[in-house]
Design an enzyme around this catalytic site. Structure first.
Site, PDB file in Angstrom:
ATOM      1  N   LYS A  78       0.814  -1.217   0.000  1.00 49.61           N
ATOM      2  CA  LYS A  78       0.000   0.000   0.000  1.00 49.61           C
ATOM      3  C   LYS A  78       0.849   1.269   0.000  1.00 49.61           C
ATOM      4  CE  LYS A  78      -0.667   0.144   5.050  1.00 49.61           C
ATOM      5  NZ  LYS A  78       0.049   1.408   5.259  1.00 49.61           N
ATOM      6  N   ASP A  79       2.134   1.158   0.382  1.00 49.15           N
ATOM      7  CA  ASP A  79       3.015   2.329   0.397  1.00 49.15           C
ATOM      8  C   ASP A  79       3.697   2.577  -0.938  1.00 49.15           C
ATOM      9  OD1 ASP A  79       2.486   2.789   3.093  1.00 49.15           O
ATOM     10  OD2 ASP A  79       4.159   1.548   3.765  1.00 49.15           O
ATOM     11  N   ARG A 130      -8.233   8.499   3.593  1.00 49.01           N
ATOM     12  CA  ARG A 130      -9.279   7.488   3.432  1.00 49.01           C
ATOM     13  C   ARG A 130      -9.965   7.213   4.762  1.00 49.01           C
ATOM     14  NH1 ARG A 130      -9.177   2.282   4.913  1.00 49.01           N
ATOM     15  NH2 ARG A 130      -6.943   2.412   5.318  1.00 49.01           N
ATOM     16  N   ARG A 131      -9.184   6.962   5.821  1.00 52.33           N
ATOM     17  CA  ARG A 131      -9.776   6.672   7.128  1.00 52.33           C
ATOM     18  C   ARG A 131     -10.544   7.873   7.657  1.00 52.33           C
ATOM     19  NH1 ARG A 131      -4.287   3.525   9.052  1.00 52.33           N
ATOM     20  NH2 ARG A 131      -4.933   1.427   8.396  1.00 52.33           N
ATOM     21  N   ARG A 148       1.124  10.057  13.626  1.00 57.76           N
ATOM     22  CA  ARG A 148       2.326   9.491  13.013  1.00 57.76           C
ATOM     23  C   ARG A 148       2.997   8.543  13.997  1.00 57.76           C
ATOM     24  NH1 ARG A 148       4.822  11.909   8.815  1.00 57.76           N
ATOM     25  NH2 ARG A 148       5.813   9.855   8.750  1.00 57.76           N
ATOM     26  N   ARG A 154       1.803   4.490  18.082  1.00 58.19           N
ATOM     27  CA  ARG A 154       0.410   4.945  17.951  1.00 58.19           C
ATOM     28  C   ARG A 154      -0.461   4.354  19.064  1.00 58.19           C
ATOM     29  NH1 ARG A 154      -0.801   5.215  11.385  1.00 58.19           N
ATOM     30  NH2 ARG A 154       1.293   5.915  10.810  1.00 58.19           N
ATOM     31  N   CYS A 243      -0.625   6.884  -3.346  1.00 58.72           N
ATOM     32  CA  CYS A 243      -0.858   5.883  -2.310  1.00 58.72           C
ATOM     33  C   CYS A 243      -1.459   6.474  -1.042  1.00 58.72           C
ATOM     34  CB  CYS A 243       0.444   5.147  -1.982  1.00 58.72           C
ATOM     35  SG  CYS A 243       1.821   6.224  -1.537  1.00 58.72           S
TER      36      CYS A 243
END
Length: 316
Positions: A78-79, A130-131, A148, A154, A243
């Site tokens: 995904k990155d 997106r989130r 981040r 996190r 991305c």
């Protein structure tokens, strides 16, 4: 003849190193790791969306490949930008882990009566547009805040109370086998909360002209995962995003048909959801691309949503 030792480029986070360990386990033969620090690792003071988003976690590793200081690079797919650097290819796309997201919350912030089981006004750490957009779609009373740091960092921010909850990839927590007590986990339904294109997938990049490495990577490649994530990345390119775009895509095989779930903003910035099913992945992909071409309009043919968020199944 001495066997060639394959040099593997990777980021230095616990998750990146675990993903590299998995590649080494299947790769066989001699190999060793080389840690490469990326722009995404260096610049922790800004939200991801404030950067240009192109190769933030991959550009420096690709450069090491191009100058032949490493032989392969291990990435979270995904990155990776849609267009790889010239001369590079994805030598292997490993079998996908679960592509869904998890909501990880402080117990005192919960309200089980709500669609997203958090009290009105709660603040959720969300690292992608997106989130953030999906949170706004399902509960506008919850605030998304950029966050981040690696996965353990996190989680610690939630424990400290910097935010009430955080959204993370289920695959990441599973690979790290992380325990989250005293926090509480909820599954987010990927049929209505699609992940980023390629989410849950480990990709191995190499040089196009390295026939020996390409041959050694063949056992790592999973055909079904490859065709599904290729469809997702094709649709992300069709949408025109990088991305870190506010775009969700999940392609999967359901018994005898393929299904693609998309989420993307229309011209009014409403974040809309669409589902496409067909007997072939190409037909489902083409229908999804046509929807994007129409501007991602709201659809009125979605089935009734059985659930968005529910207590999580174990991941380790």
């Amino acid at each position: 003849m001495t066997e060639r030792c394959v040099i593997i480029g990777t980021r230095g986070s616990k998750l990146a190193l675990e993903q590299t360990r998995r590649v080494q386990h299947v790769l066989g033969g001699a190999s060793k790791q080389k840690i490469v620090r990326t722009s995404g690792d260096r610049f922790q003071d800004k939200a991801l969306c404030e950067h240009d988003g192109i190769g933030l976690f991959t550009k420096e590793i690709e450069q090491e490949l191009l100058v032949r200081r490493i032989d392969i690079a291990v990435h979270s797919l995904k990155d990776l930008p849609i267009k790889l650097a010239e001369g590079l290819t994805l030598g292997a796309i490993m079998r996908r882990d679960e592509a869904s997201d998890l909501l990880i919350a402080r117990p005192e912030s919960l309200d089980a009566s709500r669609t997203i089981p958090l009290k009105s006004g709660s603040v959720v750490g969300a690292s992608s547009l997106r989130r953030k957009a999906l949170l706004a779609r399902y509960d506008p009373a919850i605030t998304a805040q950029p966050i981040r740091g690696n996965v353990p960092t996190r989680l610690q921010k939630v424990v400290r109370g910097d935010v009430d909850a955080v959204i993370l990839s289920r695959a990441g927590l599973s690979r790290l086998e992380l325990e989250i007590q005293p926090l509480v986990a909820y599954d987010l339904n990927p049929d209505y909360w699609p992940g980023a294109a390629g989410q849950g997938t480990i990709a191995v990049e190499c040089r196009l002209d390295d026939a020996e490495v390409l041959a050694r990577l063949e056992p790592l490649d999973d055909r079904l995962t490859r065709i599904c994530v290729q469809a997702e990345r094709f649709l992300l390119a069709t949408y025109g995003g990088g991305c870190h775009a506010p775009f969700g895509a999940w392609a999967s095989l359901r018994e005898k048909s393929f299904q693609i779930v998309l989420a993307a903003p229309d011209k009014h910035q409403a974040f809309n959801l669409a589902v496409f099913s067909a007997g072939s992945l190409e037909r489902a992909r083409d229908a999804a691309a046509a929807w994007i071409g129409l501007g991602c309009p709201e659809r009125d043919d979605l089935e009734e949503i059985p659930w968005i968020c529910r207590p999580a199944r174990p991941w380790c």
